[in-house]
Design an enzyme around this catalytic site. Structure first.
Site, PDB file in Angstrom:
ATOM      1  CG  ASP A 281      35.105  48.088  44.209  1.00 50.16           C
ATOM      2  OD1 ASP A 281      36.102  47.895  43.489  1.00 50.16           O
ATOM      3  OD2 ASP A 281      33.974  48.352  43.762  1.00 50.16           O
TER       4      ASP A 281
ATOM      5  CG  ASN B  17      39.383  37.969  39.783  1.00 44.18           C
ATOM      6  OD1 ASN B  17      40.081  37.413  38.929  1.00 44.18           O
ATOM      7  ND2 ASN B  17      38.421  38.820  39.467  1.00 44.18           N
TER       8      ASN B  17
ATOM      9  CD  GLU C  27      41.145  40.589  37.917  1.00 45.44           C
ATOM     10  OE1 GLU C  27      40.416  41.515  37.483  1.00 45.44           O
ATOM     11  OE2 GLU C  27      41.568  40.557  39.097  1.00 45.44           O
TER      12      GLU C  27
END
Length: 316
Positions: free
Chosen positions: A268, A199, A202
């Site tokens: 996910d 993301n 990150e």
């Protein structure tokens, strides 16, 4: 496009599996004992979390899936395995380790709002004995799969650089694509993967670690792809959508969400959808469009819930 278009594909998800527990209720008053809300519990539900939610998303798309990870020797492990088997997720590579508890995230929710999250976990690196058992089971599964997903939640399963290297090398020997949902700053363990899907937070953290202080996303991705021998990267940008960086395609995709109730589990859904349609041979831009649409759907649900084929079908 027929409903069973992905049914012949099989995927392996390796990572930090967990059980998501939800306490549902209402808050109507403040406690006389302390200035805190009184939560009136109405019901308790359980769902598959972490890497198991990735597997559940793949099942929602109609694929076959095997799950590799570690649970404890406790009642939560039994609950977890029952849920996985109910969803027809393969659990041959789920190792039971008496030295660590099953990871459980408990969320307290009132009127669709999360009040509190309680984590019960052990984030130590997996024992050599459990790693050896995992390798044995995974080795038997690899020749049967179309793609491998590494779902890293920093709970210890993928902490070992040697284990990640072993997974990626075995997959590459079999020409199996490897998709990684990363965690932490030690990206060397993901070297040689097909794609990494950080993301924005990150991406900024790993850029700083690499000494890259540019705000140019393309330059950051270019550096990371070259350094870690990746084929491409997909950066999830939350309300800003996604950014795909491939040697031949550099493109932003605007977000598709209409209403956002719960972002937990959205990553996910992205990696599961990305992997399924990439392995099925769809053009990469189409694959990212589908993953982006899937993320927009699941953030409109409360709690950890997977994408379903029928929800995506109108956009295909």
């Amino acid at each position: 496009m027929p409903n069973n278009s992905l049914k012949d594909y099989c995927f392996l998800v390796v990572g930090d599996v967990m059980l998501d527990r939800y306490f549902w209720g209402e808050v109507e008053r403040i406690s006389p004992e302390a200035p805190v809300p009184v939560f009136a519990l109405k019901s308790i539900t359980m769902s598959l979390g972490g890497a198991a939610n990735v597997a559940n998303n793949l099942r929602g798309l109609g694929t076959r899936v095997e799950l590799a990870g570690v649970v404890g020797q406790d009642s939560e492990a039994q609950e977890f395995l029952s849920l996985a088997q109910e969803k027809k997720i393969g659990t041959k590579a789920i190792i039971r380790d008496r030295g660590r508890p099953t990871t459980v995230k408990t969320r307290v929710i009132a009127s669709s709002q999360q009040l509190l999250r309680i984590d019960a976990e052990n984030t130590d690196t997996l024992s050599e004995e459990s790693l050896a058992l995992l390798k044995e089971e995974i080795k038997a599964l690899l020749p049967k799969i179309n793609a491998l997903i590494l779902s890293d939640y920093a709970k210890g399963i993928l902490s070992s650089g040697e284990f990640c290297k072993w997974l990626i090398e075995r997959a590459k020997e079999l020409s199996i694509p490897v998709m990684v949902d990363p965690k932490g700053l030690f990206w060397r363990r993901y070297e040689g993967a097909t794609c990494i899907t950080p993301n924005l937070k990150e991406l900024k953290e790993i850029a700083k670690e690499e000494g890259l202080y540019s705000s140019d996303m393309a330059k950051i991705c270019e550096h990371l792809i070259r350094k870690y021998d990746l084929s491409f990267m997909l950066v999830t940008l939350g309300p800003e959508g996604m950014y795909l960086h491939h040697p031949e395609i550099k493109r932003r995709f605007p977000a598709k969400a209409r209403e956002v109730y719960d972002v937990s589990g959205a990553g996910d859904t992205v990696i599961a959808t990305l992997t399924a349609f990439y392995a099925a041979g769809y053009p990469l831009e189409k694959v990212v469009n589908i993953a982006n649409q899937a993320a927009g759907i699941v953030v409109g649900k409360v709690g950890t819930q997977p994408i379903l084929w029928d929800e995506l079908k109108p956009f295909l």
